[in-house]
Design an enzyme around this catalytic site. Structure first.
Site, PDB file in Angstrom:
ATOM      1  N   HIS A  22      40.260  47.511  35.464  1.00 24.78           N
ATOM      2  CA  HIS A  22      41.528  46.745  35.017  1.00 24.78           C
ATOM      3  C   HIS A  22      41.126  45.888  33.488  1.00 24.78           C
ATOM      4  CE1 HIS A  22      45.195  44.377  35.888  1.00 24.78           C
ATOM      5  NE2 HIS A  22      44.616  43.350  35.009  1.00 24.78           N
ATOM      6  N   GLU A  23      39.997  45.188  33.855  1.00 26.04           N
ATOM      7  CA  GLU A  23      39.533  44.306  32.670  1.00 26.04           C
ATOM      8  C   GLU A  23      39.170  45.199  31.421  1.00 26.04           C
ATOM      9  OE1 GLU A  23      40.343  41.349  32.827  1.00 26.04           O
ATOM     10  OE2 GLU A  23      40.602  41.092  34.922  1.00 26.04           O
ATOM     11  N   HIS A  49      42.085  45.899  29.337  1.00 30.29           N
ATOM     12  CA  HIS A  49      42.426  44.872  28.370  1.00 30.29           C
ATOM     13  C   HIS A  49      41.534  44.827  27.381  1.00 30.29           C
ATOM     14  CE1 HIS A  49      45.566  43.160  31.063  1.00 30.29           C
ATOM     15  NE2 HIS A  49      44.773  42.863  32.057  1.00 30.29           N
TER      16      HIS A  49
END
Length: 364
Positions: free
Chosen positions: A25-26, A29
């Site tokens: 997820h990170e 980003h």
């Protein structure tokens, strides 16, 4: 001692699962921020205080001691910050980027979680995850299937008007119809035979607490011979099936068609992580994919402090041609924080006060 070992096994499985999901997820980003030219100040797995941290280039990488999340800190991400930014660095701030770039950075997290599930599931099917034929291998004595006349070797081709492609199709159709008499069309000795079967409600429940239908048959174990393209289709079908289950749960919760007890939290996920890992790596991978899809969808909900809340702000900005700042943003963020705290408290309460649902069986 056995209880301690079981708890430790579940905790370790949970940490592995959570670590993978947070990292993906990170990293989503992080990667898109880099691609659109935003300076990334920090990449952290877990929340502070930091257990380990090291700076490479302009970014500090850290592992926090609270493993229930993570974050990427972007340069100039707060539109109301009073921090002074050198003129030559303004173009590298998050808020200076066009709306499409900021939207891409925020959406990249949940999209990465969803793509993780889709890719892993498709690779799993390409690597040989079995797709069982809807062929009856055994019939339990005194079961609804025996009473209806189903016999070993019958190939189920249709249930209640729905075509059956494989054993999973057959099981799902039967599970959804407890107590209802349904026509089951089978291929027997190259002839189609239609039988009337009434699935019995079982002790097993679906995520909404409803009993699952069972007729008392087991698979023959014969696998469908599929080419690479067909296996990719199976992978996509399974991914979309998991997506539908998550969306259905959220819709039913929103309509109050199911109780709040359907909400589970870290304890429930840890228990299920340990159980699926005990069952085998494939079960654990499938469970990881289902949680990854859930995380992607939940993060897209329009609740401030979630990615979906930021996307909502961007939508408002696109409509009104100005960013959401000031008290409106502050109040929305506080409301979103209160909602998340409430849901987390409810999830922990459910985890502690009830047993989690048990896994399903191959015998519908």
């Amino acid at each position: 001692m056995a209880l301690f070992a079981s708890v430790l096994h579940s905790v370790l499985a949970f940490l592995v699962l959570l670590g993978i999901l947070i990292l993906v997820h990170e990293f989503g980003h992080f990667l898109v921020a880099k691609l659109v030219g935003v300076k990334v100040l920090k990449f952290s797995l877990g929340f502070p205080p930091a257990l380990l941290k090291r700076k490479w280039g302009e970014t500090e990488y850290a592992i926090g001691c609270i493993p229930l999340g993570g974050y990427v800190k972007l340069y100039g991400e707060d539109p109301e910050s009073n921090d002074e930014i050198p003129p030559e660095e303004v173009h590298r701030t998050f808020t200076a980027k066009p709306l499409w770039a900021r939207t891409a950075v925020v959406a990249a997290g949940p999209v990465s979680n969803y793509l993780l599930a889709l890719v892993v599931i498709c690779v799993g099917y390409l690597a040989g995850w079995p797709v069982l034929a809807g062929e009856v291998g055994r019939v339990l004595e005194g079961s609804p299937a025996m009473e209806a006349g189903l016999t070993k070797g019958d190939l189920v081709v249709e249930i209640d008007g729905h075509k059956v492609h494989d054993w999973d199709d057959m099981r799902a159709l039967i599970e959804e119809r407890p107590g209802k008499t349904i026509p089951i069309k089978v291929l027997r000795d190259e002839k189609e035979v239609t039988l009337q079967v009434t699935p019995q409600p079982s002790k097993e429940k679906d995520p909404f607490g409803n009993p699952l239908g069972r007729i008392g048959v087991g698979p023959s174990g014969r696998e469908l011979q599929l080419g690479p393209g067909e296996r990719l289709v199976e992978g996509c079908k399974f991914t979309f099936k998991l997506t539908g289950m998550v969306l259905s749960t959220l819709v039913k919760l929103a309509k109050f068609e199911v109780g709040s007890s359907a909400i589970g939290g870290p304890v429930a996920i840890a228990e299920a992580s340990g159980r699926t890992l005990h069952n085998g790596v494939v079960d654990f991978i499938r469970f990881l994919c289902s949680i990854s899809i859930s995380l992607a969808i939940i993060n897209l909900l329009p609740i401030p402090i979630l990615d979906g809340g930021h996307l909502l702000f961007f939508f408002v900005e696109a409509v009104f041609r100005r960013p959401v700042i000031g008290r409106v943003r502050e109040w929305a963020t506080q409301a979103g924080f209160a909602i998340i705290i409430f849901l987390m408290g409810l999830a922990f309460y459910n985890d502690i006060s009830k047993l989690v649902n048990k896994g399903s069986t191959l015998i519908p």
